[in-house]
Design an enzyme around this catalytic site. Structure first.
Site, PDB file in Angstrom:
ATOM      1  N   TYR A  68       0.719  -1.218   0.034  1.00 45.79           N
ATOM      2  CA  TYR A  68       0.071   0.102   0.037  1.00 45.79           C
ATOM      3  C   TYR A  68       0.937   1.305   0.069  1.00 45.79           C
ATOM      4  O   TYR A  68       0.431   2.188  -0.694  1.00 45.79           O
ATOM      5  CB  TYR A  68      -0.934   0.101   1.205  1.00 45.79           C
ATOM      6  CG  TYR A  68      -2.009  -0.943   1.248  1.00 45.79           C
ATOM      7  CD1 TYR A  68      -2.195  -2.026   0.043  1.00 45.79           C
ATOM      8  CD2 TYR A  68      -3.066  -0.976   1.946  1.00 45.79           C
ATOM      9  CE1 TYR A  68      -3.276  -2.671  -0.223  1.00 45.79           C
ATOM     10  CE2 TYR A  68      -4.353  -1.681   1.695  1.00 45.79           C
ATOM     11  CZ  TYR A  68      -4.455  -2.767   0.971  1.00 45.79           C
ATOM     12  OH  TYR A  68      -5.380  -3.531   0.694  1.00 45.79           O
ATOM     13  N   CYS A  73      -0.711   9.391  -4.941  1.00 49.12           N
ATOM     14  CA  CYS A  73      -2.078  10.184  -5.049  1.00 49.12           C
ATOM     15  C   CYS A  73      -1.678  10.641  -6.538  1.00 49.12           C
ATOM     16  O   CYS A  73      -0.475  11.036  -6.925  1.00 49.12           O
ATOM     17  CB  CYS A  73      -1.818  11.315  -4.068  1.00 49.12           C
ATOM     18  SG  CYS A  73      -2.368  10.951  -2.353  1.00 49.12           S
ATOM     19  N   GLU A  75      -2.358  13.917  -7.131  1.00 48.08           N
ATOM     20  CA  GLU A  75      -1.759  15.259  -7.420  1.00 48.08           C
ATOM     21  C   GLU A  75      -0.187  15.066  -7.710  1.00 48.08           C
ATOM     22  O   GLU A  75       0.260  15.846  -8.199  1.00 48.08           O
ATOM     23  CB  GLU A  75      -1.987  15.921  -5.885  1.00 48.08           C
ATOM     24  CG  GLU A  75      -3.329  16.386  -5.693  1.00 48.08           C
ATOM     25  CD  GLU A  75      -4.081  15.301  -4.702  1.00 48.08           C
ATOM     26  OE1 GLU A  75      -3.935  14.136  -5.345  1.00 48.08           O
ATOM     27  OE2 GLU A  75      -4.905  15.537  -4.131  1.00 48.08           O
TER      28      GLU A  75
END
Ligand code: THU
Length: 162
Positions: A68, A73, A75
């Site tokens: 994980y 992200c 962005e």
């Protein structure tokens, strides 16, 4: 003793039609990028579109991973790609979209993404326009100062204050 306040200004829009054309275009690109997001673990796809001063638009989306923490992200995917390909062209705006993701409000960028936005705002020397596109509303901040007040900056290491 001095008590001080910090004011955060932001603008909410309910309808794309109310927005400046340049913002609408950037949002559209972020919505398209969202559809290409790789989010098999969270099921929550996010798209981002970065506007450069020369008018180019760079897009990215979230990239998850079986391990994980290795994911990234939307962005930062878009910002790092923009900076890696166009290192000398100022980044002047970013749209982040979670349109159609089942939430009515827009998602807010995580702390790490805010810090990265801060770096590029300082590098460009211009305020970074941040457009958050949710299913039922769009929120705009005119600078990263409003999303990350009292941020750590390169100049903090050089002994300059402010
Ligand atoms: N995510 C983003 O890409 N940007 C945000 O602003 C919020 C969260 C991603 C990370 C992860 O892939 C998924 O959304 C759920 O947290």
């Amino acid at each position: 003793m001095h008590e001080k306040t910090f004011e955060i200004k932001y603008t909410n829009y309910q309808f794309l039609a109310e927005m400046p054309e340049a913002d609408r275009q950037l949002i559209q690109k972020a919505r398209e990028a969202l559809l290409r997001g790789y989010a098999p673990y969270s099921g929550f796809r996010v798209g981002a579109a970065v506007l450069l001063q020369n008018g180019s638009i760079i897009t990215g989306n979230n990239q998850e991973n079986a391990a994980y923490p290795s994911g990234l992200c939307a962005e930062r995917t878009a910002l790092f790609y923009a900076s890696s390909q166009y290192p000398n062209i100022p980044i002047i705006a970013i749209a982040v979209s979670t349109f159609g993701n089942g939430l009515s409000d827009e998602a807010k960028p995580c702390g790490a993404c805010r810090q990265v936005m801060s770096e590029y705002e300082d590098l460009s020397g211009k305020p970074l326009r941040i457009i958050l596109d949710g299913t039922d509303q769009i929120t705009i901040f005119d600078t990263i100062d409003c999303l990350l007040p009292f941020r750590f900056r390169q100049r903090d290491m050089e002994g300059e204050n402010g």
